[in-house]
Scaffold this motif. Sequence first.
Motif, mmCIF file in Angstrom:
data_model
loop_
_atom_site.group_PDB
_atom_site.id
_atom_site.type_symbol
_atom_site.label_atom_id
_atom_site.label_comp_id
_atom_site.label_asym_id
_atom_site.label_seq_id
_atom_site.Cartn_x
_atom_site.Cartn_y
_atom_site.Cartn_z
ATOM 1 N N ARG A 126 -47.403 53.815 -62.595
ATOM 2 C CA ARG A 126 -48.132 54.155 -61.666
ATOM 3 C C ARG A 126 -47.033 55.031 -60.754
ATOM 4 O O ARG A 126 -46.076 54.891 -60.579
ATOM 5 N N LEU A 127 -47.768 56.197 -60.606
ATOM 6 C CA LEU A 127 -47.169 57.365 -59.780
ATOM 7 C C LEU A 127 -46.988 57.177 -58.299
ATOM 8 O O LEU A 127 -47.756 56.459 -57.878
ATOM 9 N N ASP A 128 -46.307 57.998 -57.571
ATOM 10 C CA ASP A 128 -46.450 57.974 -55.987
ATOM 11 C C ASP A 128 -47.673 58.129 -55.677
ATOM 12 O O ASP A 128 -48.548 58.851 -55.929
ATOM 13 N N LYS A 129 -47.969 57.279 -54.463
ATOM 14 C CA LYS A 129 -49.398 57.412 -53.937
ATOM 15 C C LYS A 129 -49.558 59.013 -53.612
ATOM 16 O O LYS A 129 -50.936 59.234 -53.258
ATOM 17 N N ASN A 130 -48.817 59.625 -52.963
ATOM 18 C CA ASN A 130 -49.149 60.979 -52.850
ATOM 19 C C ASN A 130 -49.177 62.000 -53.843
ATOM 20 O O ASN A 130 -49.109 63.282 -53.455
ATOM 21 N N CYS A 131 -48.980 61.601 -54.996
ATOM 22 C CA CYS A 131 -48.954 62.631 -56.111
ATOM 23 C C CYS A 131 -50.245 63.294 -56.146
ATOM 24 O O CYS A 131 -51.170 62.639 -56.426
ATOM 25 N N SER A 132 -50.160 64.502 -56.058
ATOM 26 C CA SER A 132 -51.618 65.300 -56.121
ATOM 27 C C SER A 132 -51.852 66.067 -57.282
ATOM 28 O O SER A 132 -52.746 66.948 -57.325
ATOM 29 N N LEU A 133 -51.242 65.770 -58.698
ATOM 30 C CA LEU A 133 -51.414 66.231 -59.730
ATOM 31 C C LEU A 133 -52.897 66.099 -59.934
ATOM 32 O O LEU A 133 -53.570 65.043 -59.822
ATOM 33 N N LYS A 134 -53.470 67.079 -60.824
ATOM 34 C CA LYS A 134 -55.012 67.215 -60.994
ATOM 35 C C LYS A 134 -55.238 65.949 -61.979
ATOM 36 O O LYS A 134 -54.635 65.808 -62.988
ATOM 37 N N HIS A 135 -56.334 65.160 -61.601
ATOM 38 C CA HIS A 135 -56.883 64.399 -62.511
ATOM 39 C C HIS A 135 -57.478 64.998 -63.817
ATOM 40 O O HIS A 135 -58.129 65.788 -63.847
ATOM 41 N N GLY A 136 -56.680 64.441 -65.108
ATOM 42 C CA GLY A 136 -57.275 65.175 -66.093
ATOM 43 C C GLY A 136 -56.377 64.559 -67.171
ATOM 44 O O GLY A 136 -55.619 63.667 -67.383
ATOM 45 N N ILE A 137 -56.437 65.125 -68.382
ATOM 46 C CA ILE A 137 -56.038 64.785 -69.755
ATOM 47 C C ILE A 137 -54.830 66.064 -70.016
ATOM 48 O O ILE A 137 -55.166 67.166 -69.983
ATOM 49 N N TYR A 138 -53.720 65.445 -70.462
ATOM 50 C CA TYR A 138 -52.453 66.462 -70.786
ATOM 51 C C TYR A 138 -51.771 66.176 -72.026
ATOM 52 O O TYR A 138 -51.565 65.116 -72.561
ATOM 53 N N ALA A 139 -51.122 67.112 -72.306
ATOM 54 C CA ALA A 139 -50.251 67.118 -73.493
ATOM 55 C C ALA A 139 -48.921 66.744 -72.874
ATOM 56 O O ALA A 139 -48.540 67.710 -71.831
ATOM 57 N N VAL A 140 -48.300 65.858 -73.204
ATOM 58 C CA VAL A 140 -46.952 65.468 -72.568
ATOM 59 C C VAL A 140 -45.860 65.144 -73.612
ATOM 60 O O VAL A 140 -46.194 64.915 -74.691
ATOM 61 N N ARG A 141 -44.663 65.095 -73.259
ATOM 62 C CA ARG A 141 -43.417 64.715 -73.927
ATOM 63 C C ARG A 141 -42.634 63.797 -73.145
ATOM 64 O O ARG A 141 -42.644 63.841 -71.885
ATOM 65 N N VAL A 142 -42.697 62.613 -73.835
ATOM 66 C CA VAL A 142 -41.934 61.355 -73.473
ATOM 67 C C VAL A 142 -40.448 61.120 -73.736
ATOM 68 O O VAL A 142 -40.188 61.366 -75.093
ATOM 69 N N GLY A 143 -39.802 60.782 -72.709
ATOM 70 C CA GLY A 143 -38.323 60.644 -73.089
ATOM 71 C C GLY A 143 -38.000 59.104 -72.664
ATOM 72 O O GLY A 143 -38.317 58.569 -71.675
ATOM 73 N N ARG A 144 -37.376 58.642 -73.597
ATOM 74 C CA ARG A 144 -36.933 57.296 -73.326
ATOM 75 C C ARG A 144 -35.533 57.190 -73.939
ATOM 76 O O ARG A 144 -34.959 57.192 -75.078
ATOM 77 N N GLY A 145 -34.497 57.263 -72.713
ATOM 78 C CA GLY A 145 -33.108 57.757 -72.930
ATOM 79 C C GLY A 145 -32.954 59.103 -73.820
ATOM 80 O O GLY A 145 -33.448 59.918 -73.341
ATOM 81 N N THR A 146 -32.264 59.157 -74.855
ATOM 82 C CA THR A 146 -32.207 60.353 -75.687
ATOM 83 C C THR A 146 -33.258 60.563 -76.670
ATOM 84 O O THR A 146 -33.138 61.381 -77.288
ATOM 85 N N ASP A 147 -34.271 59.382 -76.609
ATOM 86 C CA ASP A 147 -35.321 59.566 -77.803
ATOM 87 C C ASP A 147 -36.389 60.522 -77.130
ATOM 88 O O ASP A 147 -36.783 60.489 -75.847
ATOM 89 N N ARG A 148 -37.240 61.192 -78.058
ATOM 90 C CA ARG A 148 -38.211 62.060 -77.318
ATOM 91 C C ARG A 148 -39.444 61.882 -78.433
ATOM 92 O O ARG A 148 -39.478 61.696 -79.542
ATOM 93 N N PHE A 149 -40.594 61.603 -77.635
ATOM 94 C CA PHE A 149 -41.903 61.276 -78.327
ATOM 95 C C PHE A 149 -42.945 62.402 -77.903
ATOM 96 O O PHE A 149 -43.169 62.455 -76.599
#
Length: 323
Positions: free
Chosen positions: A216-239
């Motif tokens: 859940r992002l901040d209620k004021n986040c105005s990022l465009k609704h849509g589909i994105y290529a993302v990179r995820v970090g969990r500690g030092t791991d990347r996915f």
Amino acid sequence: MTTGFTVIRDTTPAADIPRGAVVAMGNFDGVHLGHRAVIDAALRMGRAHGKPAFAVTFEPHPRSFFSPNSPQFRLSDETSKLRLLAGTGLDGAVVMTFDKTRAGTSAQDFIHHDLIGRLGVSGIAVGYDFHFGKGRAGSPSLLVSEGPRLGIEVDVQAHVDIEERPVSSSAIRMALAEGQIDEATAMLGGPWFVSGAVIHGEKRGRDLGYPTANIRLDKNCSLKHGIYAVRVGRGTDRFDAVASFGRRPTFDNGAPLLEVFLFDFKGELYGTVLDVAFIGFIRDELKFDSIDALIRQMDDDSTRARARLAAAPDAFPKLGVIG
């Protein structure tokens, strides 16, 4: 010199504040290329004189204080901002509480009480448009005029342009609201990212073959609704991953939610805090007439996201450790 990244607050005892530091002052929302020019100036000044370099910033954002009823899309919350600042090479940050008292402090009192009296600064770097003090009376020109008398070196950085467009937090917010991820990345000097704990959702993704980590992002986040290529970090791991941000019009048209499908990952993520960096915009959010049509589109989205991420193998924000 200090070790690690030290955070100084209004409650920090005077004995724990390193005297003689050089400071970069600003709100630093997003820590974009314009902010980094100010930070780099402070780092150069600090190295030249053998002094630690700190950022001086304000929380909450002054705009939130002055306009509490106006939604504000922040590029980075306090923790994310500090992690970005820690990744720049600064020795620490001074986080000043922006409240009624600070809003009513004159520019001269801020200089003499906060900067000199409490922090004992030896140098100051600011951007050309930075203002401070009651009524925004404090300006770069005031610091330049006062600096020699107070024995403080002052460096004022001009605006940073990309293709003749000034870099600013407002311009980045606008780019994200339009899904212009490449443009936002260029102005930030790296991918825009959000952090959040993975929460339980409707678990529809599992039935579709795309189990997602929901944030859940901040209620004021105005990022465009849509589909994105993302990179995820969990500690030092990347996915590598593909993500949807929006209201899920095919199902419930509910509150905006970030849903992230991590490629080639198995395991539970509930309660885990993830960093999600936005690498590329794939498409607008759509409503589908059938589940089969949605799955076919999700397959295509994943293929496109993998290709976009393969073209940006090292793209991830440079984050430091706080404390």
